[in-house]
Design a protein around this motif. Structure first.
Motif, PDB file in Angstrom:
ATOM      1  N   UNK A  84       0.805  -1.221   0.000  1.00  0.00           N
ATOM      2  CA  UNK A  84       0.000   0.000   0.000  1.00  0.00           C
ATOM      3  C   UNK A  84       0.838   1.272   0.000  1.00  0.00           C
ATOM      4  N   UNK A  85       2.119   1.152   0.367  1.00  0.00           N
ATOM      5  CA  UNK A  85       2.961   2.336   0.453  1.00  0.00           C
ATOM      6  C   UNK A  85       2.745   3.137   1.720  1.00  0.00           C
ATOM      7  N   UNK A  86       2.121   2.537   2.736  1.00  0.00           N
ATOM      8  CA  UNK A  86       1.915   3.223   4.009  1.00  0.00           C
ATOM      9  C   UNK A  86       2.947   2.756   5.027  1.00  0.00           C
ATOM     10  N   UNK A  87       3.558   3.713   5.728  1.00  0.00           N
ATOM     11  CA  UNK A  87       4.436   3.421   6.857  1.00  0.00           C
ATOM     12  C   UNK A  87       3.635   3.653   8.126  1.00  0.00           C
ATOM     13  N   UNK A  88       3.565   2.634   9.000  1.00  0.00           N
ATOM     14  CA  UNK A  88       2.659   2.668  10.136  1.00  0.00           C
ATOM     15  C   UNK A  88       3.392   2.454  11.450  1.00  0.00           C
ATOM     16  N   UNK A  89       2.927   3.138  12.498  1.00  0.00           N
ATOM     17  CA  UNK A  89       3.486   2.990  13.829  1.00  0.00           C
ATOM     18  C   UNK A  89       2.427   3.206  14.885  1.00  0.00           C
ATOM     19  N   UNK A  90       2.813   3.004  16.149  1.00  0.00           N
ATOM     20  CA  UNK A  90       1.871   3.239  17.248  1.00  0.00           C
ATOM     21  C   UNK A  90       2.651   3.539  18.525  1.00  0.00           C
ATOM     22  N   UNK A  91       2.005   4.263  19.429  1.00  0.00           N
ATOM     23  CA  UNK A  91       2.552   4.508  20.767  1.00  0.00           C
ATOM     24  C   UNK A  91       1.477   4.146  21.782  1.00  0.00           C
ATOM     25  N   UNK A  92       1.915   3.734  22.954  1.00  0.00           N
ATOM     26  CA  UNK A  92       0.991   3.373  24.016  1.00  0.00           C
ATOM     27  C   UNK A  92       0.968   4.446  25.099  1.00  0.00           C
ATOM     28  N   UNK A  93      -0.185   4.548  25.757  1.00  0.00           N
ATOM     29  CA  UNK A  93      -0.370   5.407  26.930  1.00  0.00           C
ATOM     30  C   UNK A  93      -0.060   6.870  26.639  1.00  0.00           C
ATOM     31  N   UNK A  94      -0.417   7.329  25.467  1.00  0.00           N
ATOM     32  CA  UNK A  94      -0.285   8.754  25.159  1.00  0.00           C
ATOM     33  C   UNK A  94      -1.256   9.519  26.052  1.00  0.00           C
ATOM     34  N   UNK A  95      -0.769  10.532  26.759  1.00  0.00           N
ATOM     35  CA  UNK A  95      -1.638  11.235  27.704  1.00  0.00           C
ATOM     36  C   UNK A  95      -1.691  12.737  27.468  1.00  0.00           C
ATOM     37  N   UNK A  96      -1.336  13.139  26.250  1.00  0.00           N
ATOM     38  CA  UNK A  96      -1.425  14.554  25.889  1.00  0.00           C
ATOM     39  C   UNK A  96      -1.995  14.672  24.486  1.00  0.00           C
ATOM     40  N   UNK A  97      -2.803  15.685  24.289  1.00  0.00           N
ATOM     41  CA  UNK A  97      -3.274  16.022  22.955  1.00  0.00           C
ATOM     42  C   UNK A  97      -2.531  17.246  22.468  1.00  0.00           C
ATOM     43  N   UNK A  98      -2.603  17.521  21.190  1.00  0.00           N
ATOM     44  CA  UNK A  98      -1.912  18.681  20.639  1.00  0.00           C
ATOM     45  C   UNK A  98      -1.436  18.407  19.223  1.00  0.00           C
ATOM     46  N   UNK A  99      -0.289  18.958  18.882  1.00  0.00           N
ATOM     47  CA  UNK A  99       0.253  18.857  17.531  1.00  0.00           C
ATOM     48  C   UNK A  99       1.362  17.807  17.494  1.00  0.00           C
ATOM     49  N   UNK A 100       1.269  16.923  16.489  1.00  0.00           N
ATOM     50  CA  UNK A 100       2.209  15.814  16.374  1.00  0.00           C
ATOM     51  C   UNK A 100       2.811  15.785  14.971  1.00  0.00           C
TER      52      UNK A 100
END
Length: 699
Positions: free
Chosen positions: A434-450
């Motif tokens: 698909x040409x997608x690079x995918x990742x994940x993080x656990x226990x993110x506890x802040x919203x905002x700009x990434x």
């Protein structure tokens, strides 16, 4: 069909007829010809075997409520359907074996309580095509469409009757005159504009479906009984219009299948189901999904929602899909959601954030914004897993990699005027299909700009890494491990950030304690001084991990010193001070180098050879084979009064005082985050007294 003669039961042959009235009989034209220049009225009975085309005006007028009258499926000039008997659209087949549609070239009139229908047991009729005006003050029902399919001029749609289904296929459009009619099942806008207005409008019944194709439009929002569903289809791009209800709870389902991009021209809230089969552009407006059911994505790897997507119902224990597959959040349980109830994810493909150094990252901007049940912004008090992705494909119109390698990248957040690494729990992987690079993080506890970029140290910061031990929690004979009971008991979060030593860090974020890494012993503060006795140039707060590693609030070893902000872009030399609330402070005897060459260096700040005072300023906590020794910062020191604070600030605390022994007894058996808890177990007992007692006087 070849016709040699006319066979009519009551009337044998009439040419250029001004008017024919058929009463209690049947019109059967087997093998004949009819030329109608006037009006044919079929008051009762059926007509069959008519020619393919009838000129003039033809009226079907049977009036008995419990009877049916079959309407031949041929081409009419003018067609009138009137009176109460059900008028069934015939399913007679043409010479080619196909069922014909009724076609009306001039005007179609349905009036006087008539039921004109394509839905009848055993009858499989086709659509009714009107090429000119349609007047309906009665009912058109059935599974087939009333098609307004003129080709050379506009058409009028008149009357206050009802339609099961209407399809607009006139490139010149259809004008609603007077209005008042009702759609009960489906309105299809295939070609041209349906021109309604506030004064000439129509009603769409509850659960009606409106299908709009590329090349068609609606002039004004119809009146709604309750809810409708909207589908988009066709080849090309499309922009939403008045077919989307203004009321937030009026759009039941949305299905997007255009081949190009659907652009929102207004905020859109979907109550039930969302099917995304095309790119949806919500850059200026917001697409919201009210229900718990995740959107369905189909149509290939390019399909996603670009811009603002709002999930109004967050649930624990289930993946909550956001702008596309592999962009999602997950809350383990209700407690991990905190007060967060709504989440807006703004994803900007092929776009950098308008922030410093954003153009050094992947060309895809993420912003997460959340609110509680009252619409107040939520910034903390939750923990969620977050899945993210970007396009890495050999296509300059789609590639977002910015020349970076997916496996080397991390998710980053803009905090306190800098990009902070959020270390993923698994590396970013590339799906070559698909040409997608995918990742994940656990226990993110802040919203905002990434953003997704190279680890910060490689671009905008040096990482200073250090290890050291504290005497109180050190595990005897372990050769380098400490207890982390304060973390296990959830007591660290009770720390007073306004007290020593965290009060020395004037830039410490107020929400620092909302993210405490795993298995840490306690909070510690590092100072960086250009001269031994000068005020600190940099103060950084972090945590001491059970293995002696200094980590930041994300659990990453070391602390970042921002180039051009904290430290010179080429690096610098500093005396480093270690501060903890009830252990002695130490300072490096000589300044240490922090630059590109020392990026991988880990400084042992409890090594007698590194700190001022050598072994006198530390406590030997392990001595084993091969001469291995482990030293730690001495326990039992308090900054609770002026003398104790002065000793700590000026690194004078080689020996404990009587007040520091006595405090352990004053707090005996107390549980909590207490300064008199010298072994950091969470409870004050005789072991704490022993720590401070053993460090009294000259040893």
């Amino acid at each position: 069909m070849k016709k040699n003669r006319i066979h009519i039961v009551l009337i044998i042959l009439i040419i250029i007829i001004p008017e024919i009235i058929l009463g209690q009989t049947t019109l059967n034209n087997t093998g004949g010809t009819i030329k109608n220049g006037g009006t044919i009225r079929v008051k009762n009975g059926n007509a069959s075997n008519l020619p393919d085309t009838l000129d003039g005006r033809v009226e079907f007028l049977q009036g008995n409520n419990d009877s049916q009258q079959r309407i031949p499926n041929i081409v009419y000039h003018q067609l009138v359907i009137s009176n109460k008997a059900s008028k069934l659209v015939s399913d007679e087949k043409a010479d080619g074996g196909l069922v014909r549609s009724i076609v009306v070239r001039d005007s179609l009139i349905v009036s006087d309580s008539a039921i004109f229908t394509t839905r009848w047991s055993g009858v499989n009729s086709e659509d009714v095509h009107a090429k000119a005006s349609v007047t309906n003050t009665a009912k058109f029902t059935g599974k087939k469409d009333m098609v307004l399919s003129g080709t050379d001029k506009t058409q009028d749609l008149i009357g206050n009757g009802s339609f099961s289904r209407i399809r607009v296929e006139n490139p010149f459009g259809v004008d609603v005159r007077g209005g008042g009619f009702q759609l009960n099942e489906q309105l299809t806008l295939k070609k041209g504009e349906l021109r309604n207005s506030a004064d000439s409008n129509f009603i769409m019944a509850d659960s009606t479906l409106l299908i709009r194709h590329v090349g068609s439009s609606l002039a004004y929002e119809p009146s709604l009984d309750k809810q409708i569903s909207v589908h988009y289809d066709g080849t090309g791009d499309l922009t939403t219009g008045p077919e989307i209800p203004k009321q937030k709870d009026a759009l039941k389902n949305l299905n997007v299948k255009v081949s190009g991009t659907l652009t929102l021209d207004r905020n859109v809230t979907v109550e039930d189901s969302l099917h995304v089969g095309a790119m949806i552009s919500a850059l200026k407006d917001t697409l919201a999904l009210q229900g718990r059911t995740n959107p369905v994505f189909s149509g290939g790897p390019d399909i996603e929602i670009a811009g603002n997507f709002r999930r109004n119902t967050l649930t624990a224990g289930d993946t909550i899909m956001l702008n596309s597959p592999n962009i999602w959040v997950y809350f383990e349980d209700a407690a991990s959601m905190g007060t967060l109830r709504n989440l807006v994810s703004t994803i900007l493909p092929m776009t950098f954030h308008n922030l410093p150094l954003a153009d050094s990252k992947v060309r895809r901007a993420y912003t997460l914004f959340g609110t509680d049940t009252d619409g107040n912004e939520v910034t903390e008090g939750f923990a969620m897993d977050f899945g993210f992705k970007h396009r890495e494909i050999n296509d300059p119109n789609k590639d977002e990699s910015n020349g970076l390698t997916a496996s080397e990248l991390v998710l980053q957040q803009w905090l306190d005027d800098e990009w902070i690494d959020i270390v993923p729990n698994q590396p970013i992987s590339l799906d070559f299909g698909t040409g997608w690079a995918m990742g994940m993080v656990q226990k993110l506890n802040k919203l905002g700009q990434f953003a997704i970029g190279m680890p910060s140290a490689s671009l905008m910061a040096f990482t200073f890494q250090a290890t050291f031990y504290l005497e109180g929690p050190y595990i005897a004979g372990s050769q380098g491990f400490m207890k982390h009971e304060l973390w296990s008991r959830n007591l660290i979060e009770l720390a007073d950030l306004a007290a020593y030593p965290t009060n020395l860090d004037t830039k410490l974020a107020p929400d620092f304690l909302t993210q405490i890494p795993d298995s840490v012993v306690d909070i510690v503060v590092l100072e960086f001084r250009t001269d031994r006795n000068s005020p600190p140039s940099i103060v950084k707060t972090g945590f001491l991990r059970y293995d002696g590693t200094f980590v930041d609030r994300n659990g990453k070893p070391g602390i970042e010193l921002r180039k051009g902000i904290d430290i010179d872009s080429q690096g610098a030399k500093y005396h480093v001070v270690v501060r903890q609330r009830n252990h002695s402070s130490v300072i490096t005897d000589m300044p240490v180098d922090i630059n590109l060459e020392t990026e991988g260096v880990v400084y042992n700040l409890s090594d007698p050879g590194m700190v001022e005072g050598g072994s006198a300023s530390l406590k030997l906590v392990y001595s084993g084979e091969n001469g291995k020794k482990v030293f730690a910062l001495k326990g039992g020191f308090l900054a609770d009064d002026a003398e104790g604070l002065n000793n700590q600030l000026n690194m004078l605390s080689y020996y404990t005082r009587n007040i520091e022994h006595q405090t352990a007894f004053d707090y005996f058996t107390r549980i909590g985050y207490l300064n008199a808890d010298y072994n950091l177990s969470g409870i004050v007992n005789t072991k704490d007294f022993n720590v401070t007692w053993n460090n009294r006087g000259l040893k």
